[in-house]
Design an enzyme around this catalytic site. Structure first.
Site, PDB file in Angstrom:
ATOM      1  CG  PHE A  57       8.120  -9.323 -11.785  1.00  5.22           C
ATOM      2  CD1 PHE A  57       9.312  -9.568 -10.972  1.00  5.22           C
ATOM      3  CD2 PHE A  57       8.121  -8.706 -12.932  1.00  5.22           C
ATOM      4  CE1 PHE A  57      10.513  -8.326 -11.353  1.00  5.22           C
ATOM      5  CE2 PHE A  57       8.968  -7.722 -13.139  1.00  5.22           C
ATOM      6  CZ  PHE A  57      10.091  -7.565 -12.573  1.00  5.22           C
ATOM      7  CD1 TRP A  81       1.658 -10.465  -7.612  1.00  7.65           C
ATOM      8  CD2 TRP A  81       2.617  -9.228  -9.449  1.00  7.65           C
ATOM      9  NE1 TRP A  81       1.363 -11.162  -8.676  1.00  7.65           N
ATOM     10  CE2 TRP A  81       2.206 -10.486  -9.770  1.00  7.65           C
ATOM     11  CE3 TRP A  81       3.389  -8.297 -10.047  1.00  7.65           C
ATOM     12  CZ2 TRP A  81       2.117 -10.603 -11.134  1.00  7.65           C
ATOM     13  CZ3 TRP A  81       3.533  -8.454 -11.326  1.00  7.65           C
ATOM     14  CH2 TRP A  81       2.933  -9.765 -11.720  1.00  7.65           C
ATOM     15  CG  HIS A  82       5.983  -5.727  -9.908  1.00 10.76           C
ATOM     16  ND1 HIS A  82       5.061  -5.042  -9.652  1.00 10.76           N
ATOM     17  CD2 HIS A  82       5.975  -5.617 -11.391  1.00 10.76           C
ATOM     18  CE1 HIS A  82       4.270  -4.967 -10.593  1.00 10.76           C
ATOM     19  NE2 HIS A  82       4.739  -5.291 -11.664  1.00 10.76           N
ATOM     20  N   GLY A  83       8.321  -8.228  -6.562  1.00 11.91           N
ATOM     21  CA  GLY A  83       9.607  -8.829  -6.037  1.00 11.91           C
ATOM     22  C   GLY A  83       9.668  -8.635  -4.653  1.00 11.91           C
TER      23      GLY A  83
END
Length: 481
Positions: free
Chosen positions: A481, A318-320
Site C-alpha cells: 500500500f 489509499w489501501h489499493g
C-alpha cells in the site's frame, strides 16, 4: 530492501554503529544516506523521485510561509499528489471510465501505464501533504534545512509501511542533538522482539493456511471459510503491528520516538474505538486532513454522515486502487454511519438494563465489534469481486454444528493438530499481552514490569522466533500500500 531479512539486520547494525560513533553534526547525513541505501534496491528512478518530491515539498513549504493562500496550497498539494495519482490510480481510473463507457454504450479505449508503483509512495506522499498543510495552518514552521526536511520524509524505518510519523513530530527529534540512552535502547530492543515474534512466528505461520483461501476459495465453504476469515484477522494484525513494532523499536535504538500505530484493536467495543486503536497514524491523518476539512461533525446530521462515509472511501482507495478495497472502505463507512445513528438508542437501552445484564455490555460489544471487523476483512483479503461474492454466498453453505464437521473443516484448510496447538499458543500469548497493555503503549507497559518479568517475556518472544519463525519470509502485507 526487505526489513524482515538477514541483510536488513546486518544493514541496521552497521547504521546503528556508524550513527552513534559519528560526530553529532554528521548523524543527519548518515541517516539520509542510510535511507537512500535502503530504498535504492527498489529502483534508482524511484529513489530519485522520492528525493525530488522531498525537495519540492521543502520548497513548497517555504513558499507557503511567504504566501499563505489557498491557491498556493492547492498548487503545491497537486504537485505532491501528482506522482501518487499517476503511478497508483491512473489504471484504476482508466478501467472505471471504460466500465462507465460500456454502461453508457460509448466508445472508449482505456490507456494503461506499465509502470509499477514506487515502494512506499502512499506513505511518503501523505507525510509531505501533512507537512505542507501543517505549515499552511501554522501548526509548524517551514524547515529551512533541506537535508533535514528530506530525511523526515525518507527515514528508512517507516518509508515502506509506516507508521506515519508526521514531519512536525519527527523534525524536532532529528534536529535535537542526543546522546545514547541505554534505557531507551533496551526498551526499543524489547519492542522489536515483540514485533518480530508477531510477524515472523505468528503471521507467517498463519499465512500458509489463510491467504490461499482468498485467492482460490472455490474449493471450500462453510466452516472452512469462516475459520480462514478469523485466521486472516489474526494474520493481518500480527503482520502489520509486528512490522510497526520493529520499526518503532529500532527507531528507539537510534534515539527516535516514532508514533504508536496499534493499541490492542481487537479489544475495541465499537467500530469507532477500533479505528482509534487500529493503524492510528493513518486514522488520525484521515481525521485531520480529510474528515475535518470536509466539515467533520460541525455540520448537519446528513452531511456529518456523508463526511464519515467519504473519509472511509478515501481510506479504502489509499489501501489499493481496486474495487475490493473500495468496497472495504465503504463497509467501514457504513459501519460508522450506522454506529453514529444508533448510538443514542443503544445508550438508552443499556441505561435501562438491569445490573447483571449491564455487566455483559463490554464483552458483548467487543465480540460484535470483532465479528464486524472480521466480516470486513473478506473484502480486504480478496483480490477480485468474484471471490468476494463466492465467499459471501458460501459462508454458511452446508453448515453443520457438529464436532466432525469442524474437524473436517480444519483438515480442509490444511491445519494439522501440531499447527493448531502452535497457533493457539501464540495467539493466546499475544492476546494476553494486548489485554494487559490495552490502555498504554507496549514499551510503557514493559517499563512498569520488574526486570525479571521483562527478561522472561522477551525470552518467550525470542524462543518463539527461533522455534517457529522464518527470517526472510517476505515483506509485510502493508508493503503493497
Amino acid at each position: 530492501m526487505q526489513i524482515f531479512s538477514l541483510l536488513f539486520f546486518v544493514f541496521f547494525a552497521a547504521v546503528f554503529a556508524v550513527y552513534w560513533c559519528a560526530p553529532r553534526s554528521f548523524r543527519l547525513p548518515v541517516l539520509l544516506l542510510a535511507s537512500c541505501a535502503f530504498y535504492a534496491p527498489f529502483g534508482a528512478g524511484f529513489l530519485l523521485l522520492l528525493l525530488a518530491m522531498g525537495m519540492l515539498a521543502w520548497g513548497g513549504a517555504l513558499l507557503l510561509e511567504k504566501r499563505r493562500t489557498k491557491p498556493v496550497l492547492a498548487a503545491v498539494l497537486l504537485v505532491c499528489l501528482a506522482p501518487l495519482l499517476l503511478f497508483k490510480y491512473f489504471n484504476f481510473f482508466s478501467d472505471s471510465l471504460a466500465a462507465l463507457s460500456g454502461i453508457l454504450h460509448l466508445s472508449f479505449s482505456p490507456l494503461y501505464l506499465q509502470w509499477g508503483a514506487p515502494a512506499g509512495i502512499s506513505y511518503y506522499t501523505f507525510l509531505m501533504v501533512s507537512y505542507l498543510v501543517d505549515v499552511y495552518r501554522k501548526k509548524c514552521a517551514a524547515e529551512r534545512n533541506a537535508l533535514l526536511c528530506v530525511t523526515s520524509f525518507s527515514l528508512f524505518l517507516q518509508i515502506t509501511a509506516g507508521p506515519l510519523t508526521r514531519p512536525r513530530d519527527l523534525l524536532p527529534q532529528l534536529n535535537t542533538p542526543r546522546s545514547f540512552d541505554t534505557k531507551q535502547a533496551i526498551g526499543g530492543a524489547q519492542l522489536a522482539a515483540f514485533g518480530l515474534f508477531k510477524k515472523l512466528a505468528l503471521a507467517q505461520t498463519i499465512s500458509a493456511f489463510a491467504e490461499p483461501v482468498f485467492y482460490d476459495p472455490q474449493k471450500l465453504h462453510g466452516m472452512s471459510i469462516i475459520l480462514a476469515v478469523f485466521l486472516y484477522a489474526v494474520q493481518i494484525y500480527a503482520d502489520f503491528s509486528g512490522y510497526t513494532d520493529v520499526a518503532r523499536g529500532l527507531g528507539r535504538m537510534l534515539g527516535f520516538e516514532l508514533c504508536e500505530n496499534f493499541r490492542s484493536p481487537y479489544f475495541s467495543q465499537s467500530i469507532k474505538e477500533f479505528w482509534a486503536r487500529w493503524h492510528i497514524s493513518l486514522s488520525s491523518w484521515l481525521k485531520d486532513y480529510v474528515y475535518i476539512p470536509l466539515g467533520g461533525s460541525r455540520v448537519c446530521k446528513a452531511r456529518h454522515l456523508l463526511n464519515l462515509f467519504l473519509t472511509f472511501v478515501v481510506s479504502g482507495l489509499w489501501h489499493g486502487a481496486a474495487v475490493p478495497m473500495l468496497l472495504w472502505g465503504c463497509v467501514h463507512g457504513l459501519y460508522m454511519m450506522v454506529g453514529t445513528l444508533t448510538r443514542p438508542v443503544r445508550e438508552r437501552i443499556w441505561g435501562s438494563a438491569p445490573g447483571p445484564l449491564l455487566r455483559l455490555r463490554a464483552p458483548l460489544a467487543t465480540l460484535v465489534t470483532f465479528l464486524l471487523v472480521c466480516f470486513s476483512w473478506i473484502f480486504f483479503a480478496c483480490s477480485t469481486t468474484d471471490n468476494i461474492i463466492y465467499i459471501l454466498t458460501h459462508l454458511f453453505y452446508d453448515f453443520q454444528p457438529t464436532v466432525s464437521y469442524v474437524k473436517e473443516s480444519i483438515v480442509l484448510l490444511g491445519l494439522t493438530p501440531s499447527a493448531c496447538v502452535r497457533i493457539a499458543a501464540m495467539v493466546l500469548a499475544v492476546a494476553a499481552v494486548d489485554w494487559f497493555k490495552r490502555q498504554e503503549d507496549y514499551a510503557a507497559w514493559m517499563a512498569r514490569q520488574k526486570s525479571w518479568v521483562q527478561v522472561c517475556i522477551s525470552y518467550v518472544w525470542m524462543a518463539g522466533i527461533i522455534l517457529w519463525g522464518s527470517l526472510g519470509a517476505g515483506s509485510t502485507m502493508y508493503f503493497a500500500f
